[in-house]
Design a protein around this motif. Structure first.
Motif, short mmCIF file in Angstrom:
data_model
loop_
_atom_site.label_atom_id
_atom_site.label_comp_id
_atom_site.label_asym_id
_atom_site.label_seq_id
_atom_site.Cartn_x
_atom_site.Cartn_y
_atom_site.Cartn_z
N GLU A 113 48.25 9.20 -1.79
CA GLU A 113 48.95 8.52 -0.70
C GLU A 113 48.38 7.13 -0.43
OE1 GLU A 113 50.72 9.39 3.78
OE2 GLU A 113 49.18 10.71 2.96
N LYS A 131 50.69 3.73 0.04
CA LYS A 131 50.60 2.80 1.17
C LYS A 131 50.39 1.36 0.67
CE LYS A 131 48.85 6.17 4.53
NZ LYS A 131 47.69 6.59 5.36
N TYR A 159 57.72 6.86 0.67
CA TYR A 159 57.24 5.49 0.48
C TYR A 159 58.03 4.68 -0.55
CZ TYR A 159 52.95 6.64 3.09
OH TYR A 159 52.05 7.00 4.06
#
Length: 354
Positions: free
Chosen positions: A146, A150, A179
């Motif tokens: 993750e 980001k 995302y």
């Protein structure tokens, strides 16, 4: 089965046919085209009683689709599928070639931003980078997860690049969907049917890579799994198959590009980085891929490939990516296509298109 609507069928007539298909216990898949809307029917185990459907308002004809892949086929949709991205002029399958570039994996924020700036200036509209890396060795770098997603979201905000990244399992798929702009399904997962169906339940474009030993029909059937769940935004990707050849990592099968385009309306891009595994072959094979008519290139670029944590040997230096863009633009022009212009980076200001 395929219900072909009349050229001027209204949205209400199309909806009524879809509702009738559902009442029969099947699933409708409306696929609008330039001249008509076709409604694919899945879920039937045999011949469908055409009676009620044929008499409905707006219906032109009902056709039996003989190919094992239905929604992927040009029988269902004659026009090429063009995938667009709201808020941008980026497309995959349109007149502009889709230029997708970035490192194999996101290693640090500094590395990712350095590469993103260079490929954006060169003309890429999509940034590829691995957050989750399925590696042959369990001890190799597996990605930042993750944290990498980001970082790529920040890159989208700063440079306007759409994000393409791989989901390796159902758990990762949820985060990638959160995302990314394009969900990538890698070669190792081309026949991971539960993952394909899960991606099909998302509503973001899916880039599906060909498996290392997949036939054309198997490749198209994998795409059918995604589309059968209601996601019709599928991009096929040729990335090389395994053969007896030992002068490259894989054998890049460029003949599949016109073969796919004859049978399917889906766009197809080519990955000359994984397709060759060697930096000195990426530009020549990238040129060749554009020459045979692919809809775009997905290329690995790294600012320091000799220090890369994965696939450094097949990653271009940024200056080589500029060379690739320049050369394929000339080839694309011969085919009536073009390569997007790069962006300008101004000090203290957002990136702007040239």
């Amino acid at each position: 089965m395929l219900v072909v609507m009349k050229a001027h069928a209204t949205q209400e007539e199309i909806q009524a046919v879809c509702e009738q298909i559902e009442q029969l216990g099947y699933r409708p898949h409306p696929l609008p085209g330039a001249q008509r809307t076709a409604i694919g029917i899945t879920g039937n185990q045999g011949e469908i009683d055409r009676g009620n459907l044929e008499e409905m308002s707006g219906v032109a004809e009902i056709i039996k689709v003989s190919k094992p892949y239905k929604l992927v086929s040009r029988d269902v949709k004659e026009e090429d599928t063009v995938i667009s991205f709201p808020g941008t002029n980026a497309t995959i399958g349109g007149r502009n070639l889709a230029m997708i570039a970035g490192p194999c994996s996101i290693e640090t924020r500094e590395q990712a931003f350095a590469v993103a700036e260079q490929v954006a200036v060169a003309g890429a509209q999509f940034f590829r980078g691995g957050a989750y890396k399925p590696r042959t060795s369990p001890y190799a770098f597996q990605g930042l997860g993750e944290e990498a997603l980001k970082i790529m979201a920040e890159i989208r905000d700063k440079f306007g690049l759409r994000i393409v990244t791989e989901a390796i399992d159902n758990e990762a798929l949820e985060l990638v969907d959160k995302y990314a702009d394009v969900i990538q399904i890698g070669a190792r997962n081309m026949q991971n049917f539960s993952l394909l169906k899960a991606a099909g339940r998302k509503r973001k474009p899916v880039l599906l890579k060909r498996g290392i030993a997949a036939t054309l029909e198997e490749f198209l059937m994998a795409a059918e799994y995604i589309m059968s769940e209601g996601n019709y935004q599928v991009i096929l990707c040729e990335r090389g198959v395994r053969t007896f050849a030992d002068h490259t990592r894989n054998t890049l099968d460029l003949s599949i590009v016109p073969a796919v385009q004859r049978l399917s309306h889906l766009p197809i891009v080519v990955d000359p980085s994984h397709g060759t595994g060697k930096r000195n072959k990426v530009i020549p094979l990238g040129r060749a891929a554009v020459a045979v008519g692919c809809d775009g290139l997905i290329v690995e670029v790294h600012n320091q490939p000799d220090k890369a944590l994965s696939d450094g040997m097949q990653s271009l230096y940024p200056e080589q990516y500029f060379q690739l863009i320049d050369e394929v633009a000339k080839i694309a022009a011969v085919l009536g296509r073009s390569v997007p212009h790069g962006i300008e980076i101004t000090e203290g200001a957002a990136a702007t298109a040239k």
